[in-house]
Write an enzyme that holds these catalytic residues in place. Structure first.
Site, mmCIF file in Angstrom:
data_model
loop_
_atom_site.group_PDB
_atom_site.id
_atom_site.type_symbol
_atom_site.label_atom_id
_atom_site.label_comp_id
_atom_site.label_asym_id
_atom_site.label_seq_id
_atom_site.Cartn_x
_atom_site.Cartn_y
_atom_site.Cartn_z
ATOM 1 N N CYS A 81 0.718 -1.217 0.182
ATOM 2 C CA CYS A 81 -0.025 0.149 -0.055
ATOM 3 C C CYS A 81 0.744 1.311 -0.047
ATOM 4 C CB CYS A 81 -1.035 0.063 1.083
ATOM 5 S SG CYS A 81 -2.165 -1.253 1.144
ATOM 6 N N CYS A 162 -3.758 -0.114 -3.175
ATOM 7 C CA CYS A 162 -4.520 0.305 -1.975
ATOM 8 C C CYS A 162 -3.631 1.536 -1.406
ATOM 9 C CB CYS A 162 -4.231 -0.867 -0.784
ATOM 10 S SG CYS A 162 -2.652 -1.648 -0.866
#
Ligand code: APR
Length: 256
Positions: A81, A162
Site C-alpha cells: 500500500c 491500496c
C-alpha cells in the site's frame, strides 16, 4: 501413441530454446527471492509449472488472459500500500527511478513482473515445445501469449492497489492517458475506491513543454475513476526526476 509421447518429450527436453526459457525463468525467480525482494514461500519450480501450463500446446494467438490465473494464484505477493507506481509510455524513466529507490514499486519490481520482463515466449498447438522466437508480436493478434500475460499480471497488480496510488504518464505525447494502453483498458478499470485513497498522476514533461494536467485525456482519466477517490495531477520536468535518479538519497517526497 507411445512413439508420439516419446517424440514430444524428447522435443521439449532437448529443444535448446525451451530449456533456456525454463532456466532463465527459474534463475530470475531464485535471484529475486534471494535478494529478499519477495516472500521465500514462493517456489520457483511451481511457478514455472503454473506458467508453462498457460500456453504450452496452445495456439499462440489464442491464449486468453485467464490462462494465467493458475500462475497468478501460485505467486505469493504481499500488497504494498501507498508505494504502487503505475505507468504508461514512460517505461525507461519509471524503471530507472524504481531501480534506485524502494519508495515506489512497479509491476516489473514484483516477482512475476521481474521474471517475465524482457522475455518472449509461446507454444504451438499439438506440441509440448516452448518457443522464444517466431512468436506473434504484440499487435499481431489480441490474445497472444505475451500480451495476455501482461494483461493478467497488470489486472492482479491493479486489484491489489491500496492507499495512495501513483501513475507516471508521458507529458511529451499527445495523449498521456492512451485509451488503448494497459493502464487505461485494464488497470484504471480495476481500481477499487474501497481500498484506494487517492490517485496521483505524475506527468513527466520536457522543460515544462508539451501536455499539461488540463489535457483532455487526463480529464477522461479523472472521469473514469470513482469520485470517492481523490485525484491530483502534477507536471514534473523530466530533469527533476533524472536528478532524483542520480541522487538516490534525495527524499522520495521531494522528487515531485
Ligand atoms: N508492441 C510491443 N510492445 C508493446 C506494445 C506494442 N504495440 N504496446 C505495449 N507494449 C508493451 C511494451 O513492453 C511496453 O513497454 O507494453 C509495455 C507498456 O506499454 P505502454 O503503452 O507504455 O503502457 P501501458 O500499455 O499502459 O502498460 C503499462 O501496465 O505493465 C503494466 O503496471 C504496468 O502500469 C503499467 C502499465
Amino acid at each position: 501413441i507411445y512413439l508420439g509421447v516419446v517424440h514430444s518429450h524428447v522435443l521439449s527436453s532437448y529443444s535448446p530454446s525451451s530449456e533456456n526459457l525454463k532456466k532463465t525463468i527459474i534463475d530470475k525467480c531464485e535471484a529475486f527471492i534471494q535478494n529478499n525482494k519477495s516472500s521465500s514461500a514462493n517456489n520457483c519450480q511451481k511457478i514455472w509449472s503454473a506458467f508453462e501450463q498457460a500456453f504450452v500446446g496452445r495456439d499462440p494467438c489464442n491464449v486468453p488472459m485467464e490462462a494465467y490465473d493458475p500462475l497468478m494464484h501460485t505467486v505469493i505477493q504481499d500488497p504494498v500500500c501507498n508505494r504502487m507506481l503505475f505507468w504508461s509510455k514512460t517505461k525507461k524513466i519509471v524503471h530507472d527511478f524504481t531501480e534506485k529507490r524502494d519508495c515506489f514499486l512497479t509491476l516489473e519490481d514484483t516477482l512475476v513482473g521481474f521474471i517475465m520482463n524482457g522475455l518472449t515466449w509461446c507454444g504451438k498447438e499439438k506440441s509440448n515445445e516452448t518457443f522464444t522466437t517466431g512468436c506473434p508480436g504484440w499487435t499481431d493478434c489480441v490474445n497472444n501469449t505475451v500480451r495476455s500475460f501482461w494483461n493478467r499480471a497488470s489486472a492482479a497488480f491493479a486489484d491489489a492497489a491500496c492507499g495512495d496510488v501513483t501513475a507516471m504518464l508521458n507529458g511529451s505525447i499527445a495523449t498521456p492517458f492512451s485509451p488503448t494502453s494497459i493502464f487505461a483498458t485494464i488497470e484504471v478499470k480495476r481500481f477499487k475506491a474501497a481500498k484506494i485513497k487517492s490517485l496521483s498522476v505524475v506527468l513527466v514533461t520536457k522543460e515544462n513543454k508539451g501536455t499539461t494536467c488540463d489535457d483532455p485525456s487526463l480529464q477522461d482519466l479523472q472521469k473514469e475513476i470513482d469520485p470517492k477517490l481523490k485525484y491530483n495531477c502534477k507536471a514534473v520536468p523530466e530533469s527533476k526526476i533524472q536528478d532524483c535518479i542520480s541522487h538516490p538519497d534525495t527524499a522520495c517526497g521531494a522528487c515531485w
